[in-house]
Every structure is written in C-alpha cells, then in structure tokens.
Scaffold this motif. Structure first.
Motif, mmCIF file in Angstrom:
data_model
loop_
_atom_site.group_PDB
_atom_site.id
_atom_site.type_symbol
_atom_site.label_atom_id
_atom_site.label_comp_id
_atom_site.label_asym_id
_atom_site.label_seq_id
_atom_site.Cartn_x
_atom_site.Cartn_y
_atom_site.Cartn_z
ATOM 1 N N TYR A 1 -12.451 6.029 7.198
ATOM 2 C CA TYR A 1 -12.567 5.491 5.830
ATOM 3 C C TYR A 1 -11.269 5.796 5.138
ATOM 4 O O TYR A 1 -10.548 4.992 4.418
ATOM 5 N N ARG B 1 0.865 -1.203 0.013
ATOM 6 C CA ARG B 1 0.001 -0.167 0.168
ATOM 7 C C ARG B 1 0.820 1.378 0.245
ATOM 8 O O ARG B 1 0.568 2.256 -0.577
ATOM 9 N N ASP C 1 -7.656 3.077 4.970
ATOM 10 C CA ASP C 1 -7.293 2.675 3.735
ATOM 11 C C ASP C 1 -6.117 2.749 3.145
ATOM 12 O O ASP C 1 -5.457 2.255 2.363
#
Length: 383
Positions: A250, A23, A254
């Motif tokens: 959120y 990520r 993420d």
C-alpha cells in the motif's frame, strides 16, 4: 494458441509519466534521520535530491528505447503471462542461456551484458563463446503477469522457465542467476535436468558445513560476520516482504518516493561502492541506470507482487544436494558469502569456482565485463 509467442513493445502512456512526476512533486517528507550517514536508512537530503532529479530531469523514454532495441515477447504459461527478452546470437551454434534476475533487480541490470554474451566476436571475444540470451521477467515483476493466487515460488518458476525454453525450441540449454535468480536457477538444476545441461550462480545458496565450524578459514569467518550483520542490520526488508508483503504494498504503490527509497537503500548496501573509505551507490552505478530499474518497478506497480516471492519462498529454502554441473562466481560485495568447501558439500559437481576482485550483488550491472568473462569461463566446458 495458448503457447504463442506474442511480440511485445514497451510503450508507457504519457499520463503514467506525468502522474509519476506530479506525485514526486507532492511528496510529504518525513523528518530527517537523527544520526550521521545511512545507519537509519537512506538519508533525507539524498532522497529529496534523487526525487527532484527523477521528477525534473530523468528520461524514461531513453530506457524504454534501449530495452525496445532487443526483441521482446510475452507468452502464457500455466495461465500467467511471462514477458521476456530474446536475443539470438548470429552464431547458429551458440549455447542457449536463460538468465534470471532477482529483487530489487530486473531486466535493466543486464543491459550491458546482452550484446557481449550474444555476439562476443563484435566485442573483443571469441565467437565460440556465443550465447542465445533469454531474459525473462519474474512473475510479479516488470511486464510479466502478477500471480492471482498462491503457489508461485522458485520451484514453480524454474519449471516455467523449462517450458519457456522448450517453447523457444531449445532442447539443451544452460541457466544463470543471482539473488532470487540464483534460487530459481538452482531449482532448475534439480527439476529440469533432461534439458538443462548446467547452471551458474553469482550468489551460491549453501549452508555452512558443520564439520568446518570449529576450524573456519578466514573466508568462512568473514561469511559468518556478514551473516551476523545481515541478520542484525540488513534483513528488515526481507522480514517485511516474507511476512506481510501486502501491507508494504500500500505504501510503495502509492508513493514513488517510498519506492525510490526502498530500492535505492539496497543499491547502497549491496553494491561494491566504496571509494576512499566512503560508501555511496553512485560510486558503483550511474544515477540514471538505478532510476531506470526503480522506474520499472513504479510503472509496473509491482511493489507488492514482487515482494510476494519472499512470502512464497524465503522462509523455507531448498538446500538439497545438486548433481548437475554448477559454476560459482563469488563477487566480493555479495550479501551472502561462502567458501568453496561449503559449496562443494551441496554442489557435487562443482565445475567452476572463481572470486573476481571487484563487484557486488548486482554483478552484471556493476562489473559487466567481469560478469561476461565469468559466464564464458564457467560454461566453456559444457558446449
């Protein structure tokens, strides 16, 4: 049994660490700030540098092994799993001590003080100053459970800690905290008075004394200036977390780069990190140890659940008087400042007050030696 103490070992799956690195490598970056320095937040160049280091060089297993060097447990209280570290002192007469962290802190920020507190004789201190150290993770933080309904504010957590200390067999103990840990600790000074003998905080939560407003001391003038700066330039995070923590969650759940920036900016703002006129977080704390704390937030996916404590408790703080013995250590880089006479108005039995020369909001992390001495001095009269 529901009150069982279950041994716990941190063992993050390799797949979670691989996902973190992937990520980070795929981060879509924003455009750079349009001003010099940190005035618009953490600079893009430094954030990219940190993210690259986090992805390619940082070693979570080192931190994991460090924390696993102390006994850890989980136990279920009021339907919620509580994770805690428990370091018993070799001195059987040690004073039981529960320490509570805040946001964006964790157990990580206390790793330098656990052994000196528990075994002072082995660290240049007096064995008579020993503590049995209990370090719980706040609900919604780290490896503690995440509340599934409303109602887990500081008062509920303080009562939970009272149950935890009873479950550990401690009939008489003292409590310490900073940031949210200060609020939890001060709530215990009101609700757990049968067993809690006294408290110490390194972020005193008090209001200005109205009788001093027309003639403030220099320290009180600095306190007003700090509050004005906080409200104007430094409180955006708290407004978001106190009003819409789910919306924030959120983004941070993420994006590890987002979680990195959200916390690292506070390490810069709230540490005593100025050198030669320049403020930088790595002047106060090591890069790896700051990333240890940030990684714990990422791996436990606690961005939203940790922020909800603001929604629960930030907007209506309880400033009622406290009669239990209270000690205060006011480090110079603390966010909220106050004077002794303001503190005495709320803390009716103020047994200790000191203002160390160095250190900020993360006192145990930044100045562990000073932090340890403050606790030893504050609680010496309560043994």
């Amino acid at each position: 049994m529901s009150d069982a103490l279950r041994p716990f070992t941190i063992a993050v799956p390799d797949t979670d660490l691989a996902d973190l690195r992937e990520r980070l490598r795929r981060t879509r970056w924003p455009d750079p700030e349009t001003c010099e320095g940190w005035d618009q937040g953490i600079p893009l160049a430094y954030t990219r540098e940190l993210a690259a280091y986090w992805a390619e060089a940082y070693d979570w297993r080192r931190c994991e092994a460090l924390l696993n060097g102390w006994p850890q447990f989980t136990t279920t209280i009021d339907g919620l799993d509580i994770h805690f570290l428990h370091r018993r002192s070799p001195n059987p007469d040690a004073l039981p001590l529960v320490i509570t962290h805040g946001w964006p802190g964790s157990l990580v920020e206390f790793h330098k003080v656990i052994e000196p507190l528990a075994d002072p004789a082995a660290h240049g201190g007096d064995a008579l100053d020993a503590f049995h150290v209990v370090l719980p993770s706040l609900p919604g933080y780290g490896f503690s459970g995440k509340p599934a309904r409303t109602g887990t504010g500081v008062e509920a957590i303080g009562r939970c800690w009272g149950q935890l200390m009873a479950r550990l067999g401690y009939d008489r103990y003292i409590a310490q905290g900073g940031d949210w840990g200060s609020a939890v600790t001060l709530s215990m000074a009101r609700t757990e008075t049968t067993h809690c003998a006294g408290v110490h905080v390194n972020m005193p939560i008090v209001a200005p004394d109205p009788e001093t407003l027309e003639n403030p001391t220099e320290q009180e003038q600095r306190a007003f200036a700090a509050m004005e700066f906080y409200n104007r330039w430094d409180s955006g995070y708290s407004k978001q977390q106190a009003t819409r923590p789910q919306t924030l969650g959120y983004a941070l759940a993420d994006s590890p780069a987002g979680q990195l920036a959200w916390i690292m900016e506070k390490f810069k703002a709230w540490t005593d990190c100025e050198q030669d006129g320049v403020r930088h977080p790595e002047h106060a704390l090591g890069r790896d140890e700051m990333l240890d704390n940030i990684t714990l937030y990422w791996l436990s996916n606690s961005a939203a659940s940790s922020a909800r404590l603001y929604w629960e408790s930030f907007n209506e703080p309880d400033l009622s008087p406290i009669d239990l013995p209270v000690g205060c250590s006011l480090f110079p880089g603390e966010i909220f400042k106050c004077s002794r006479r303001w503190a005495e108005r709320r803390f009716r039995n103020l047994v200790y007050w000191n203002e160390p020369p160095r250190g900020g909001h993360f006192a145990a992390f930044e100045q562990p030696g000073s932090f340890v001495e403050e606790l030893r001095s504050a609680f010496r009269g309560l043994r």
